[in-house]
Design a protein around this motif. Structure first.
Motif, PDB file in Angstrom:
ATOM      1  N   THR A 200       1.610  16.884  -6.783  1.00  0.00           N
ATOM      2  CA  THR A 200       0.868  17.860  -5.572  1.00  0.00           C
ATOM      3  C   THR A 200       1.167  17.561  -4.791  1.00  0.00           C
ATOM      4  N   PRO A 201       1.218  18.011  -3.603  1.00  0.00           N
ATOM      5  CA  PRO A 201       1.144  17.421  -1.906  1.00  0.00           C
ATOM      6  C   PRO A 201      -0.253  17.043  -1.544  1.00  0.00           C
ATOM      7  N   LEU A 202      -0.708  16.432  -1.322  1.00  0.00           N
ATOM      8  CA  LEU A 202      -1.764  15.295  -0.188  1.00  0.00           C
ATOM      9  C   LEU A 202      -1.494  15.129   0.532  1.00  0.00           C
ATOM     10  N   THR A 203      -2.981  14.933   1.613  1.00  0.00           N
ATOM     11  CA  THR A 203      -2.824  14.981   2.807  1.00  0.00           C
ATOM     12  C   THR A 203      -3.231  13.033   3.383  1.00  0.00           C
TER      13      THR A 203
ATOM     14  N   TYR B  71       1.558  14.710   2.353  1.00  0.00           N
ATOM     15  CA  TYR B  71       2.734  14.692   1.627  1.00  0.00           C
ATOM     16  C   TYR B  71       3.183  14.947   0.303  1.00  0.00           C
ATOM     17  N   SER B  72       4.165  15.021  -0.231  1.00  0.00           N
ATOM     18  CA  SER B  72       5.208  15.066  -2.088  1.00  0.00           C
ATOM     19  C   SER B  72       5.980  13.762  -1.931  1.00  0.00           C
ATOM     20  N   PHE B  73       5.850  14.024  -3.241  1.00  0.00           N
ATOM     21  CA  PHE B  73       6.915  12.908  -3.675  1.00  0.00           C
ATOM     22  C   PHE B  73       8.294  13.678  -3.990  1.00  0.00           C
ATOM     23  N   ARG B  74       9.420  13.033  -3.664  1.00  0.00           N
ATOM     24  CA  ARG B  74      10.919  14.040  -3.778  1.00  0.00           C
ATOM     25  C   ARG B  74      11.332  12.911  -5.090  1.00  0.00           C
ATOM     26  N   PRO B  75      11.618  13.649  -6.163  1.00  0.00           N
ATOM     27  CA  PRO B  75      12.566  13.171  -7.079  1.00  0.00           C
ATOM     28  C   PRO B  75      13.695  13.130  -6.803  1.00  0.00           C
ATOM     29  N   VAL B  76      14.997  13.180  -7.372  1.00  0.00           N
ATOM     30  CA  VAL B  76      16.206  12.988  -7.771  1.00  0.00           C
ATOM     31  C   VAL B  76      16.652  14.148  -7.695  1.00  0.00           C
ATOM     32  N   HIS B  77      16.431  14.944  -8.750  1.00  0.00           N
ATOM     33  CA  HIS B  77      16.117  16.764  -8.935  1.00  0.00           C
ATOM     34  C   HIS B  77      14.631  17.367  -8.795  1.00  0.00           C
ATOM     35  N   ASP B  78      15.119  18.437  -7.654  1.00  0.00           N
ATOM     36  CA  ASP B  78      13.439  19.470  -7.451  1.00  0.00           C
ATOM     37  C   ASP B  78      13.214  20.338  -8.816  1.00  0.00           C
ATOM     38  N   ILE B  79      13.339  19.399 -10.223  1.00  0.00           N
ATOM     39  CA  ILE B  79      12.937  20.346 -11.362  1.00  0.00           C
ATOM     40  C   ILE B  79      11.929  20.131 -11.776  1.00  0.00           C
TER      41      ILE B  79
ATOM     42  N   ARG C 109       6.430   9.081   6.318  1.00  0.00           N
ATOM     43  CA  ARG C 109       6.892  10.702   6.578  1.00  0.00           C
ATOM     44  C   ARG C 109       8.616   9.864   6.667  1.00  0.00           C
ATOM     45  N   SER C 110       9.229   8.322   6.980  1.00  0.00           N
ATOM     46  CA  SER C 110      10.777   8.276   6.919  1.00  0.00           C
ATOM     47  C   SER C 110      10.861   7.823   5.828  1.00  0.00           C
ATOM     48  N   HIS C 111      10.576   7.593   4.390  1.00  0.00           N
ATOM     49  CA  HIS C 111      10.558   6.937   3.086  1.00  0.00           C
ATOM     50  C   HIS C 111      11.772   8.693   2.377  1.00  0.00           C
ATOM     51  N   ASP C 112      12.680   7.971   2.167  1.00  0.00           N
ATOM     52  CA  ASP C 112      13.384   8.338   1.382  1.00  0.00           C
ATOM     53  C   ASP C 112      12.830   8.809   0.193  1.00  0.00           C
ATOM     54  N   LYS C 113      12.090   8.841  -0.496  1.00  0.00           N
ATOM     55  CA  LYS C 113      10.892   9.164  -1.808  1.00  0.00           C
ATOM     56  C   LYS C 113       9.848  10.013  -1.305  1.00  0.00           C
ATOM     57  N   VAL C 114      10.179  10.741   0.249  1.00  0.00           N
ATOM     58  CA  VAL C 114       8.510  11.351  -0.084  1.00  0.00           C
ATOM     59  C   VAL C 114       9.052  12.383   0.952  1.00  0.00           C
ATOM     60  N   ASP C 115       8.243  13.751   0.449  1.00  0.00           N
ATOM     61  CA  ASP C 115       8.306  14.516   1.804  1.00  0.00           C
ATOM     62  C   ASP C 115       7.798  15.359   2.383  1.00  0.00           C
ATOM     63  N   TYR C 116       7.505  15.505   3.596  1.00  0.00           N
ATOM     64  CA  TYR C 116       6.385  16.099   4.696  1.00  0.00           C
ATOM     65  C   TYR C 116       6.624  17.033   4.974  1.00  0.00           C
TER      66      TYR C 116
ATOM     67  N   GLN D 235       0.736  -1.082  -0.364  1.00  0.00           N
ATOM     68  CA  GLN D 235       0.422  -0.312   0.447  1.00  0.00           C
ATOM     69  C   GLN D 235       0.785   1.370  -0.373  1.00  0.00           C
ATOM     70  N   VAL D 236       1.933   1.179   1.014  1.00  0.00           N
ATOM     71  CA  VAL D 236       2.434   2.010   0.866  1.00  0.00           C
ATOM     72  C   VAL D 236       3.562   2.875  -0.994  1.00  0.00           C
ATOM     73  N   THR D 237       3.965   1.723  -1.706  1.00  0.00           N
ATOM     74  CA  THR D 237       4.181   1.726  -2.897  1.00  0.00           C
ATOM     75  C   THR D 237       3.097   2.722  -3.427  1.00  0.00           C
ATOM     76  N   TYR D 238       1.867   1.700  -3.863  1.00  0.00           N
ATOM     77  CA  TYR D 238       0.765   2.403  -4.061  1.00  0.00           C
ATOM     78  C   TYR D 238       0.295   4.191  -4.064  1.00  0.00           C
ATOM     79  N   ALA D 239       0.655   4.555  -2.906  1.00  0.00           N
ATOM     80  CA  ALA D 239       0.788   5.827  -2.707  1.00  0.00           C
ATOM     81  C   ALA D 239       1.950   6.615  -2.630  1.00  0.00           C
ATOM     82  N   ILE D 240       3.189   6.107  -2.464  1.00  0.00           N
ATOM     83  CA  ILE D 240       3.992   7.038  -3.412  1.00  0.00           C
ATOM     84  C   ILE D 240       3.827   7.208  -4.803  1.00  0.00           C
ATOM     85  N   GLU D 241       3.973   5.959  -5.556  1.00  0.00           N
ATOM     86  CA  GLU D 241       3.458   6.443  -7.448  1.00  0.00           C
ATOM     87  C   GLU D 241       2.292   7.299  -7.235  1.00  0.00           C
ATOM     88  N   HIS D 242       1.144   7.080  -6.563  1.00  0.00           N
ATOM     89  CA  HIS D 242      -0.125   8.059  -7.051  1.00  0.00           C
ATOM     90  C   HIS D 242       0.792   9.483  -6.231  1.00  0.00           C
ATOM     91  N   LEU D 243       1.304  10.024  -5.588  1.00  0.00           N
ATOM     92  CA  LEU D 243       2.257  10.494  -5.564  1.00  0.00           C
ATOM     93  C   LEU D 243       2.912  11.584  -6.069  1.00  0.00           C
TER      94      LEU D 243
END
Length: 289
Positions: A91-94, A138-146, A120-127, A78-86
């Motif tokens: 856009t940031p989601l609650t 929660y928002s997705f954290r890419p390799v480059h914030d561009i 919140r502790s995942h390296d691919k998510v910004d909280y 479920q966490v993997t599905y949530a990250i793919e959705h972000l």
């Protein structure tokens, strides 16, 4: 004549009586019923079948989906599905939005809090704890914030080296990266290398339009008229000039060593023997080579 008739009738009666006796003796005896005695091969086969381990019924197993082996793996799925959705949403989601997307809004509170803690502790998510009125987003954290062409140009110009940027890393958090790259390349603000197979952008570098040098059309026409020699003729011309073409390896010449035959030198200062036979023996030392 009466005697012969009596003899014939007596013979016929004997024949009929003997035939009846033979028919009674030839009565068919019923074959004894064969009792099925267990053969050794069938006995061993039945024993082997009894000793075989009974396997569970696997008729209802679906091999196209992973087996649900526990709650822990289910939560990580479920966490993997949530990250793919972000990543797709951009856009940031609650947490409420994510749980509604995953259809988990009716699960117990402990389960929901566990998903939020993992995100919140995942390296691919910004909280952001103050996002959406303090609920937290929660928002997705890419390799480059561009996520725009201008930010891409600013990132490339701020680099201390002229190292290019991988387009695959840009697509990680920017779905429209290729369209923006094509536009900037057409404007002359980016240098782009592409894959030969699908012509997709592979690497990008900044391009300074002020460094572009304008060449008159007349000089371009003169340059295009210059005919390059063919490859075979060019190689022959290089060899005539004493040069080795790049497509030919220069052979290493091995110097042949001249073999000098060693002659055995005579010994000097050797010990003289048979001195008592000087007058008898002849001296052949001068014949030594």
């Amino acid at each position: 004549m009466s005697y012969l008739k009596n003899q014939i009738s007596a013979f016929k009666s004997e024949v009929t009586s003997s035939s009846s006796k033979l028919s009674n003796k030839r009565t068919t005896v019923p074959a004894p019923k064969s009792t099925s005695s267990p053969s050794p091969s069938s006995h061993t086969t039945s024993k082997k079948q009894e000793l075989k381990r009974k396997r569970p019924d696997q008729s209802n197993v679906v091999y196209s989906q992973p087996a649900d082996t526990g709650t822990g793996k289910n939560i990580m799925t479920q966490v993997t599905y949530a990250i793919e959705h972000l990543k797709t949403k951009g856009t940031p989601l609650t947490l409420t939005d994510l749980l509604s997307y995953l259809s988990l809004q009716h699960r117990e509170d402990e389960y929901k809090r566990t998903i939020g803690k993992i995100l919140r502790s995942h390296d691919k998510v910004d909280y952001e704890d103050k996002g959406d009125g303090g609920e937290g987003t929660y928002s997705f954290r890419p390799v480059h914030d561009i996520r725009s062409g201008e930010r891409l140009l600013g990132h490339l110009q701020s680099q201390p080296t002229a190292q290019g940027l991988n387009v695959r890393e840009l697509r990680d958090g920017w779905p429209g990266a290729e369209d923006a790259i094509d536009k900037l390349e057409h404007e002359g603000r980016l240098l782009v290398t592409r894959n030969k197979k699908d012509n997709h952008a592979r690497m990008v570098w900044p391009n300074d339009p002020s460094l572009a040098v304008h060449i008159d059309q007349e000089f371009q026409a003169i340059w295009q008229k210059i005919k390059l020699p063919e490859a075979a003729a060019l190689a022959d011309d290089l060899e005539k000039a004493g040069l080795t073409p790049a497509n030919k390896s220069r052979g290493v010449r091995v110097k042949q060593k001249t073999l000098v035959k060693k002659t055995k030198k005579p010994r000097k200062g050797g010990k003289t023997t048979n001195s008592h036979m000087k007058g008898v023996l002849r001296d052949y030392s001068h014949l030594k080579k």
